[in-house]
Design a protein around this motif. Structure first.
Motif, PDB file in Angstrom:
ATOM      1  N   TRP A 184      33.558  47.397  39.478  1.00 60.02           N
ATOM      2  CA  TRP A 184      34.095  46.330  38.819  1.00 60.02           C
ATOM      3  C   TRP A 184      32.878  45.116  38.574  1.00 60.02           C
ATOM      4  O   TRP A 184      32.453  44.921  37.433  1.00 60.02           O
ATOM      5  CB  TRP A 184      35.316  45.521  39.186  1.00 60.02           C
ATOM      6  CG  TRP A 184      35.836  44.516  38.301  1.00 60.02           C
ATOM      7  CD1 TRP A 184      36.485  44.350  37.006  1.00 60.02           C
ATOM      8  CD2 TRP A 184      35.788  43.031  38.555  1.00 60.02           C
ATOM      9  NE1 TRP A 184      36.578  43.213  36.512  1.00 60.02           N
ATOM     10  CE2 TRP A 184      36.380  42.297  37.429  1.00 60.02           C
ATOM     11  CE3 TRP A 184      35.375  42.363  39.736  1.00 60.02           C
ATOM     12  CZ2 TRP A 184      36.359  40.995  37.432  1.00 60.02           C
ATOM     13  CZ3 TRP A 184      35.520  40.897  39.622  1.00 60.02           C
ATOM     14  CH2 TRP A 184      35.922  40.192  38.498  1.00 60.02           C
ATOM     15  N   VAL A 185      32.257  44.805  39.783  1.00 57.39           N
ATOM     16  CA  VAL A 185      31.306  43.854  39.722  1.00 57.39           C
ATOM     17  C   VAL A 185      29.938  44.311  38.914  1.00 57.39           C
ATOM     18  O   VAL A 185      29.209  43.594  38.140  1.00 57.39           O
ATOM     19  CB  VAL A 185      31.020  43.433  41.100  1.00 57.39           C
ATOM     20  CG1 VAL A 185      29.698  42.622  41.159  1.00 57.39           C
ATOM     21  CG2 VAL A 185      32.144  42.655  41.364  1.00 57.39           C
ATOM     22  N   THR A 186      29.779  45.814  39.241  1.00 55.79           N
ATOM     23  CA  THR A 186      28.508  46.421  38.510  1.00 55.79           C
ATOM     24  C   THR A 186      28.815  46.401  37.020  1.00 55.79           C
ATOM     25  O   THR A 186      27.766  46.119  36.231  1.00 55.79           O
ATOM     26  CB  THR A 186      28.481  47.678  39.139  1.00 55.79           C
ATOM     27  OG1 THR A 186      28.356  47.727  40.451  1.00 55.79           O
ATOM     28  CG2 THR A 186      27.153  48.342  38.671  1.00 55.79           C
ATOM     29  N   ARG A 187      30.001  46.775  36.532  1.00 57.54           N
ATOM     30  CA  ARG A 187      30.506  46.732  35.011  1.00 57.54           C
ATOM     31  C   ARG A 187      30.178  45.124  34.460  1.00 57.54           C
ATOM     32  O   ARG A 187      29.506  45.202  33.439  1.00 57.54           O
ATOM     33  CB  ARG A 187      31.820  47.368  34.962  1.00 57.54           C
ATOM     34  CG  ARG A 187      32.283  47.449  33.469  1.00 57.54           C
ATOM     35  CD  ARG A 187      33.436  48.100  33.284  1.00 57.54           C
ATOM     36  NE  ARG A 187      34.003  47.845  32.275  1.00 57.54           N
ATOM     37  CZ  ARG A 187      34.918  46.958  31.713  1.00 57.54           C
ATOM     38  NH1 ARG A 187      35.150  46.029  32.522  1.00 57.54           N
ATOM     39  NH2 ARG A 187      35.437  46.923  30.592  1.00 57.54           N
ATOM     40  N   GLN A 188      30.672  44.537  35.103  1.00 59.55           N
ATOM     41  CA  GLN A 188      30.698  43.096  34.451  1.00 59.55           C
ATOM     42  C   GLN A 188      29.040  42.704  34.549  1.00 59.55           C
ATOM     43  O   GLN A 188      28.785  42.045  33.432  1.00 59.55           O
ATOM     44  CB  GLN A 188      31.454  42.116  35.499  1.00 59.55           C
ATOM     45  CG  GLN A 188      32.684  42.181  35.428  1.00 59.55           C
ATOM     46  CD  GLN A 188      33.250  41.991  34.116  1.00 59.55           C
ATOM     47  OE1 GLN A 188      33.049  41.149  33.497  1.00 59.55           O
ATOM     48  NE2 GLN A 188      34.336  42.708  33.785  1.00 59.55           N
ATOM     49  N   VAL A 189      28.361  43.002  35.463  1.00 60.31           N
ATOM     50  CA  VAL A 189      27.051  42.478  35.634  1.00 60.31           C
ATOM     51  C   VAL A 189      26.202  43.173  34.395  1.00 60.31           C
ATOM     52  O   VAL A 189      25.386  42.571  33.764  1.00 60.31           O
ATOM     53  CB  VAL A 189      26.355  42.805  37.019  1.00 60.31           C
ATOM     54  CG1 VAL A 189      24.668  42.513  36.793  1.00 60.31           C
ATOM     55  CG2 VAL A 189      26.934  41.940  37.964  1.00 60.31           C
ATOM     56  N   TRP A 190      26.247  44.528  34.344  1.00 61.91           N
ATOM     57  CA  TRP A 190      25.634  45.442  33.332  1.00 61.91           C
ATOM     58  C   TRP A 190      26.080  44.621  32.014  1.00 61.91           C
ATOM     59  O   TRP A 190      25.116  44.731  30.901  1.00 61.91           O
ATOM     60  CB  TRP A 190      26.035  46.861  33.422  1.00 61.91           C
ATOM     61  CG  TRP A 190      25.416  47.897  32.266  1.00 61.91           C
ATOM     62  CD1 TRP A 190      23.933  48.464  33.136  1.00 61.91           C
ATOM     63  CD2 TRP A 190      25.499  48.179  31.164  1.00 61.91           C
ATOM     64  NE1 TRP A 190      23.681  49.042  31.953  1.00 61.91           N
ATOM     65  CE2 TRP A 190      24.281  48.646  30.916  1.00 61.91           C
ATOM     66  CE3 TRP A 190      26.294  47.782  30.215  1.00 61.91           C
ATOM     67  CZ2 TRP A 190      24.115  49.357  29.629  1.00 61.91           C
ATOM     68  CZ3 TRP A 190      26.154  48.293  29.032  1.00 61.91           C
ATOM     69  CH2 TRP A 190      25.223  49.036  28.778  1.00 61.91           C
ATOM     70  N   ASN A 191      27.397  44.608  31.783  1.00 58.18           N
ATOM     71  CA  ASN A 191      27.691  44.057  30.216  1.00 58.18           C
ATOM     72  C   ASN A 191      27.054  42.679  30.101  1.00 58.18           C
ATOM     73  O   ASN A 191      26.751  42.173  29.034  1.00 58.18           O
ATOM     74  CB  ASN A 191      29.409  43.801  30.429  1.00 58.18           C
ATOM     75  CG  ASN A 191      30.041  45.000  29.919  1.00 58.18           C
ATOM     76  OD1 ASN A 191      29.389  46.129  29.694  1.00 58.18           O
ATOM     77  ND2 ASN A 191      31.270  45.172  30.393  1.00 58.18           N
ATOM     78  N   GLN A 192      27.039  41.961  31.231  1.00 56.36           N
ATOM     79  CA  GLN A 192      26.516  40.531  30.824  1.00 56.36           C
ATOM     80  C   GLN A 192      24.789  40.440  30.619  1.00 56.36           C
ATOM     81  O   GLN A 192      24.246  39.909  29.915  1.00 56.36           O
ATOM     82  CB  GLN A 192      26.606  39.798  32.250  1.00 56.36           C
ATOM     83  CG  GLN A 192      26.246  38.161  32.149  1.00 56.36           C
ATOM     84  CD  GLN A 192      26.464  37.436  33.267  1.00 56.36           C
ATOM     85  OE1 GLN A 192      26.676  37.834  34.295  1.00 56.36           O
ATOM     86  NE2 GLN A 192      26.434  36.172  32.964  1.00 56.36           N
ATOM     87  N   ARG A 193      24.122  41.503  31.239  1.00 53.57           N
ATOM     88  CA  ARG A 193      22.828  41.620  31.048  1.00 53.57           C
ATOM     89  C   ARG A 193      22.410  42.674  29.865  1.00 53.57           C
ATOM     90  O   ARG A 193      21.498  42.218  29.223  1.00 53.57           O
ATOM     91  CB  ARG A 193      22.040  42.433  32.118  1.00 53.57           C
ATOM     92  CG  ARG A 193      21.986  41.528  33.435  1.00 53.57           C
ATOM     93  CD  ARG A 193      21.462  42.399  34.665  1.00 53.57           C
ATOM     94  NE  ARG A 193      21.339  41.473  35.666  1.00 53.57           N
ATOM     95  CZ  ARG A 193      21.091  42.029  36.992  1.00 53.57           C
ATOM     96  NH1 ARG A 193      20.590  43.523  37.254  1.00 53.57           N
ATOM     97  NH2 ARG A 193      21.183  41.353  38.076  1.00 53.57           N
ATOM     98  N   ASN A 194      23.179  43.626  29.721  1.00 52.75           N
ATOM     99  CA  ASN A 194      22.967  44.695  28.515  1.00 52.75           C
ATOM    100  C   ASN A 194      23.756  44.742  27.310  1.00 52.75           C
ATOM    101  O   ASN A 194      23.524  44.918  26.385  1.00 52.75           O
ATOM    102  CB  ASN A 194      22.516  46.004  29.012  1.00 52.75           C
ATOM    103  CG  ASN A 194      21.775  45.698  30.040  1.00 52.75           C
ATOM    104  OD1 ASN A 194      20.647  45.211  30.129  1.00 52.75           O
ATOM    105  ND2 ASN A 194      21.779  46.794  31.179  1.00 52.75           N
ATOM    106  N   GLY A 195      25.011  44.668  27.578  1.00 50.09           N
ATOM    107  CA  GLY A 195      26.213  45.204  26.570  1.00 50.09           C
ATOM    108  C   GLY A 195      26.717  44.341  25.654  1.00 50.09           C
ATOM    109  O   GLY A 195      27.116  44.775  24.601  1.00 50.09           O
ATOM    110  N   VAL A 196      26.915  43.196  25.964  1.00 49.38           N
ATOM    111  CA  VAL A 196      27.838  42.268  25.198  1.00 49.38           C
ATOM    112  C   VAL A 196      26.997  41.668  24.079  1.00 49.38           C
ATOM    113  O   VAL A 196      26.117  40.968  24.400  1.00 49.38           O
ATOM    114  CB  VAL A 196      28.457  41.309  26.111  1.00 49.38           C
ATOM    115  CG1 VAL A 196      29.344  40.466  25.083  1.00 49.38           C
ATOM    116  CG2 VAL A 196      29.685  42.015  26.992  1.00 49.38           C
ATOM    117  N   VAL A 197      27.513  41.795  22.822  1.00 52.10           N
ATOM    118  CA  VAL A 197      27.009  41.158  21.809  1.00 52.10           C
ATOM    119  C   VAL A 197      27.849  39.982  21.474  1.00 52.10           C
ATOM    120  O   VAL A 197      28.976  40.256  21.172  1.00 52.10           O
ATOM    121  CB  VAL A 197      26.588  42.129  20.422  1.00 52.10           C
ATOM    122  CG1 VAL A 197      25.994  41.426  19.335  1.00 52.10           C
ATOM    123  CG2 VAL A 197      25.648  43.197  20.872  1.00 52.10           C
ATOM    124  N   SER A 198      27.244  38.885  21.436  1.00 55.23           N
ATOM    125  CA  SER A 198      27.913  37.607  21.211  1.00 55.23           C
ATOM    126  C   SER A 198      28.183  37.435  19.809  1.00 55.23           C
ATOM    127  O   SER A 198      27.342  37.388  18.941  1.00 55.23           O
ATOM    128  CB  SER A 198      27.346  36.342  21.931  1.00 55.23           C
ATOM    129  OG  SER A 198      27.825  35.274  21.436  1.00 55.23           O
TER     130      SER A 198
END
Length: 187
Positions: free
Chosen positions: A130-144
């Motif tokens: 869960w934490v790895t997924r959140q960190v990855w999304n925060q660094r790379n994946g989420v387009v604001s």
């Protein structure tokens, strides 16, 4: 009717529906027409293997389909595999502890202790995913995508800053022109 027949249009060269291939019902379902004819009438020769155009008919082993969901990022997938392996080992340990307890073996107590420790580690493993997924999304994946009001406010602030900078530059130019003419020394 197989998956290939449902997905492809008739006569597209990849697969052919049952009516075009001349399949017989019953035992020959799923076998291309050439193979069915060859098996039923070996004396017909090469024409039995052809699809009618002079080329042999080959049925593909599988048909590539586009993925429905995107693949997990590498760090998240690694953490998920690790968590699944740890959870599997924990379940095996718990089962062995239960069976040893039922059999009255001396191994029951150590297995129960190791099962408790493994449960803690398995919980950590799942939280790690869960934490790895959140960190990855925060660094790379989420387009604001901010709301239109926030975007409009930012645009207005940018325009105001540009106007202020342009006014400051023009004032500096005016000062340089006026100050340079009346100034005799730099002291």
């Amino acid at each position: 009717m197989g998956t290939a027949e449902r997905r492809m249009a008739p006569g597209d060269g990849v697969t052919a529906p049952a009516a075009e291939t001349g399949r017989e019902s019953g035992s020959d379902q799923g076998i291309p027409a050439g193979a069915a004819l060859r098996r039923s009438d070996p004396g017909r020769g090469q024409d039995a293997l052809d699809g009618g155009e002079g080329q042999p008919y080959y049925r593909p082993l599988w048909i590539e389909e586009p993925a429905r969901k995107r693949r997990l990022p590498d760090p998240v997938r690694t953490a998920a595999v690790r968590a699944v392996l740890i959870t599997a080992v924990t379940l095996v340990q718990a089962m062995v502890a239960f069976l040893c307890t039922m059999a009255g073996s001396w191994l029951a107590f150590p297995m129960v202790l190791s099962s408790v420790a493994s449960t803690v580690v398995a919980t950590w493993g799942v939280l790690d995913v869960w934490v790895t997924r959140q960190v990855w999304n925060q660094r790379n994946g989420v387009v604001s995508t901010p709301s239109s009001t926030a975007r409009a406010l930012r645009r207005e602030r940018r325009r105001a800053r540009r106007r202020a900078r342009a006014a400051t530059r023009s004032q500096e130019r005016i000062r340089r022109r006026q100050g340079g003419a009346g100034q005799l020394s730099h002291s």
